[in-house]
Each structure stands twice: as structure tokens, then as C-alpha cells.
Design an enzyme around this catalytic site. Sequence first.
Site, PDB file in Angstrom:
ATOM      1  N   HIS A 482     -11.528   5.549  -9.963  1.00 20.54           N
ATOM      2  CA  HIS A 482     -11.721   4.106 -10.138  1.00 20.54           C
ATOM      3  C   HIS A 482     -10.476   3.335  -9.677  1.00 20.54           C
ATOM      4  O   HIS A 482     -10.560   2.436  -8.834  1.00 20.54           O
ATOM      5  CB  HIS A 482     -12.022   3.807 -11.613  1.00 20.54           C
ATOM      6  N   GLU A 483      -9.326   3.734 -10.205  1.00 22.08           N
ATOM      7  CA  GLU A 483      -8.099   3.013  -9.857  1.00 22.08           C
ATOM      8  C   GLU A 483      -7.755   3.210  -8.381  1.00 22.08           C
ATOM      9  O   GLU A 483      -7.250   2.304  -7.729  1.00 22.08           O
ATOM     10  CB  GLU A 483      -6.933   3.462 -10.741  1.00 22.08           C
ATOM     11  N   HIS A 489      -8.697  -0.826  -1.715  1.00 21.99           N
ATOM     12  CA  HIS A 489      -9.009  -2.218  -1.393  1.00 21.99           C
ATOM     13  C   HIS A 489      -7.715  -2.962  -1.039  1.00 21.99           C
ATOM     14  O   HIS A 489      -7.676  -3.773  -0.120  1.00 21.99           O
ATOM     15  CB  HIS A 489      -9.681  -2.869  -2.618  1.00 21.99           C
TER      16      HIS A 489
HETATM   17 ZN   LIG Z   1     -11.369  -1.762 -12.396  1.00 27.96          ZN
END
Ligand SMILES: [Zn+2]
Length: 701
Positions: A482-483, A489
Site C-alpha cells: 500500500h505505502e 505515485h
Molecule cells: Zn493510503
Amino acid sequence: MNNALNPLLDFSDLPQFESIKPEHVAPAVDSLLEQARAVVKQLEADQQAATWNTVVAPLEEATEKLGRAWGVVSHMNAVVDAPELRAAYNDNQPKVTEFWTELSQNLILFEKYKALQTGPEYASYTPARRKIIDNAVRDFRLGGAELADDKKERFAEIQEKQAAITTKFSENILDATNDYQLFVEDEAELAGLPDDIKQAARAAAEQDGKPGFKFTLHFPSYFPVLQYADNRQLRETIYRANATKASDLAGKAEWDNTQNMVEILKLRDEEAKLLGYKNFAEVSLVPKMAQTPDQVIDFLQDLAKRARPFAEKDLAELRAFAKQELGIEDLQAWDVAYASEKLREQRYAFSEQEVKQYFPEPKVIEGLFRTVETLFSVAIKPDNAPVWHPDVKFFRIEKNGALVGQFYLDLYARNGKRGGAWMDDARGRRRIESVNGREAAGPGSVQTPVAYLTCNFTAPITVDGKQKPSLFTHDEVNTLFHEFGHGLHHMLTRVDEIGVSGINGVEWDAVELPSQFLENFCWEWDVQQHMTAHVDTGRALPRELFDKMLAAKNFQSGLQTLRQVEFALFDMHLHYDYDPAGGKSVQEVLNEVRKQVAVLIPPPFNRFQHSFSHIFAGGYAAGYYSYKWAEVLSADAYSAFEEASRSQGNVLSPETGMRFLDEILAMGGSRPAIESFKAFRGREPSIDALLRHSGMTEAAH
Ligand SMILES: [Zn+2]
């Protein structure tokens, strides 16, 4: 102190964490604030026509340094907390906040941005530059910069009052939570509770000089009671206490949040009307991806309708199980967590402990990097930089041999490190061409992005002189992915303007797209095979265990989805079509929403809303839907990889990965998220993939 020797003021390269000391903070902040204010003053006095190079570029240059230096201080405060550093942080934070507030209300700058937006050069700017100007004008407006003077005064008053009441709202929850204690003297009453929970409760009682066991309304104390205690009366007692805190039904009258909720809603409504909107929901949606409150409500109601049959089935199963296996004839609110835990244990007989043995840190990291390298055709290599703790590792990402970004990986929990997991930016990507007409570091040179990736996993331990690698739970592996998704991004952006490069300027309800997207790979057999190795035998994760994990993934997802929808609809209606000055109470709004969507109706004394901090004291007002909204996008984006897997045989499709990189990751905030999504998927987002991933489709039934 000589500023030339202050490491916080050296922006030539990466932060010099090893030489930064608490005494550097104040002189650095003062000097950067002085410089930034001097630039603002210059801009205010400047009479020439506003252009990018005379307004935005110098302002960005001045504020970027402040942001970077303060970012380093905040980061260190979060990961290597110590008394002197904390004091330096707290002393300087108000000065920094004051500057940003000042800037957001600077009318001369607002006029200049408006002039930029309507000026002759606007059309010739790149989309990224136009987006930065548009965002700035929007934010000035929402900050009340355009109001007439008398209204401006009231606007400021509203902001101040809101800040005070929302703070009081949180304080009431905290005070009510801290005030409650339940002592249990007879250990027999605690049957069913795990030993570590009992030990913690015993230690808490001991600290108070009391015999027996102490329970409180802090989550790690009360929740295990609801989940494990065989004693139904005990469960009911603690459920009741938690469900009525900070309300009219429990504790001191001054901790009752009933009136605070109404006051907050009234102030938000007034703020919206001052700004020329019909309600606060409209204001909240201006900078978001969702267009109108009705669109959000339709989305939530649709999701509720689809989840309902599954939630009903979840509940029927739970009721039947409670009756047959636990002897509970009438399932009550305080039985739900308990019966669910027992059902889960029975149905998916495997333990977290068993799974962990297959996820030693080096293999997991290798698997994560392999996934990312394959998908986006990049190479991740160890790199060197000053760090704040010996456990921190540093890496570089290269594409075709060229550096595109770097990141710090700080994985382990330790004293002085804030809990949880997060991604933060150490610096953002931007092209440095000229500042105030002056050429910088050579035309066209690029500042590459750098990210902090912080987790709180177990550190490796040394047994008999030999170091054993950390073993991660599957939840932790998910968190890491997730991180890393947020990190990609930030780091794989190709936007040259810092205001919208990476995650900068991305809509609140779209920011979780890349992070939730990357998590999906933790549930792929092909991927898991390559990132697991039993710590003793070296064997990859067995298929049978993986299948059990998959089956347990969606346990009660119907019920969970409806719960989230209930909160989100309640939030939306409060800020949209509810008149806080009218006759209806907040409780009645909640009751109506529950009647509409819930299958599990809490008892009438439940006052959950009195501690709903997300919307009454956090940033989620008319925004709670964002969680599910972003999940639609991430699941649907991921389904493109599932389609590629069906046609090409592998979910790690470099072709699809390249498109995801080009259209979503690389674009950052330089265009609306919906445009990026459509460019990648070739159509509007669809809810189907989310339903399928949550096990809420007929086929999965
Ligand atoms: Zn998040």
C-alpha cells in the site's frame, strides 16, 4: 549561529540527517520564513503584469525550501522523537502554520493569480501550469478571499468557532474515554480472553494499586473483551460504555457532544452560504473528484443495494452459528464481534503465526521489487544517503539506466517512532529552468523525487548469535505494498511542475488509487509464490494455505460494506439536505439512514455519532465516501491486469503496467483524476471489480 553551517539550510543534495541537531531548527525556520516573506513582499510591490516567471516561479522557489526543511524536521520528529527535538518542533510549528495561513489569505497574490488565469499567456501555458493556477484561485476562493469586508469578518469568526468546537468535540471523547474504568476482581469472569490481554489488564490494575484486572475504553483494552470474553454480561457492560461515551447517556454533562454536533453543522452551513453554495457538501466536493452530492448519494445507495443480499446472508449465518454453537438465542450488538470471531476461527482454521513463517523480510522485499520492476520496467538498486537511524535503508529507481527517484525504507517499530505506516515526500519532482529570469543549475535540469516509506513492523532478532530475519504477517505485507503504491505515485511522476507532480494536487477522493491498487498483488498466487520462502525450510507458500487466506479475505464483507455505506450516507446527508436549525435531530438523520441501508440495527442507546471524529473533528466532512470511492477506482484499474492475465497468462503484464504508468502514475495531479482513469481504462469507472474482489457477485456465491 552561522547559517552557512546549518545543515537544514543546505539544499544542494539529500538531507544530512546525521548532522542535523535540534538547535539547527529555529535559526533555519527563521531564516527561511524571512526569505519567503521577503519574496512575498517583493511580489506585492511588483507592478508589472503577472506572468508565470514573475509570480509562481519565485513563490514556489521560496516556499519549496521552507517546505523541504520543515518536512525534514517533521519527519525526524515522527521517527526519532526525543525531548529536545520535540521542543524545537513545537516551538517552531506555530510560526510555520502562521505563514501558510497568511499566504492563503493574501489578497494581492490572489489578484495576481486571477490575472494569470484571465491573462493572454494562460492559453500558452502547459496543462500542468494551468492546473496549478486554477487550483490556487479555487483555494483562495474557498478560503473566503473574495468576500466583501463585513462578510470576511464573519467568515473568519466562523473558522475560529469551528476550530474551537471541533477541538472540544475531540477533547470530550478523550476525556470520556480516559474517565472510564472497569475493574474485574475474579479472573474466572474473564474466561475466553487471551493471556496477553489479561496480563495487560492485570498490569493496568496494579499500576492503580488495585487488585484484579482493569479495562478501559481504549481500543486495545475494550475490543478484545467484545471479541473474546465468554461472559455475556461483561461484554454488554463494556459495549454500553463505549457506545454511549461523550453523549447524553453517560459521563459528565459537559462531555456531551449532542449540541457540539449541531453547532458544527450550523457553522458549516453558514460558511457554505457565505461562499455562495447551497450547502456544505457542495463546498466539500469542489476540490474533489465527485461532482455533486447526488452523485455521491447515488453511488452509496447503489453499493448498499448490491451489498445487502450478502450482508443479509452474513447475518443469517452468524445468527444460526450463535444459536447452534454458542447457545445465543437472540444475537445482540455485544455478541456480534464475539460470535464472528468464533465463526471465523471455525471456518478458516489457520493462524497468522503459521502464515508469517513464509514471509521473511528479505524475500518479501525481493518480491515487492520484482513486482514493481516487472510492471513498470524499472530497476530498483541499493543506494547511499545519510540516514536518521542505522536500520534505515536507501534505494534508487532507474529507468533505462537513468535515475528517476529515490526512497528511504524505515521498516521497524522502535521507541521514539510514531505508530502506523505512511509515505511522505522528502522532495518533489520539478524542472529547474530559471528563477526570476536567472538560469539555475543548467537549463532543463530536473530535481528527482525522493520519498520516505515508514512502517512499524517487528525488527529482526538475534538468537544464539545468529540474526533471524523479521517475519511479516500478511497484513503487514499488504501495508508495505500500500505505502509503496503511494511512493510510486510520488516517484514515477514525469510532471515537471512541483505544484502538481506526483501526489501534489491529486483529488482527496482519488489519492488512494495507486496504493490500494498495488495491494491487489498480495492476493495473486503467481506473485506470492515468488515472494515467499519458509524461514526454516525455504519452501514457497503452499497452495492450500493460500486458498484458506483467500477464503478468509472476504469474511463478512457484505456486513462491513453496509457499515461503511451507513457512515458515509449519514455524513453526506448531514452536510447536504439536513437543516441543523430545523426540528430534526442528528440522531433522527442517523436512524433514517439505518432504516434505509443497515441490516444490523444498533440498540437505541447507541450514540456512535457522538464520537464520529472523522467528520466532526477531522478532514472527512462530506468526504467519508472517499474510502469506497477510491476503492472502486483501484479495483477497476486492477481488473485491467486481471484481463491481461487471462489473455497473456501473467498478471504482471509490462504492457498494461506501462499504460498505468503513463496515464495514472506519471500524470500526478496535472489533470483531473477522472481523465487519467478514463485514459487508462478507456471508459468510465465501473463498480463491478470492487464487488467481485469483495466476494459480492453471484459467481462467487
Ligand atoms: Zn493510503
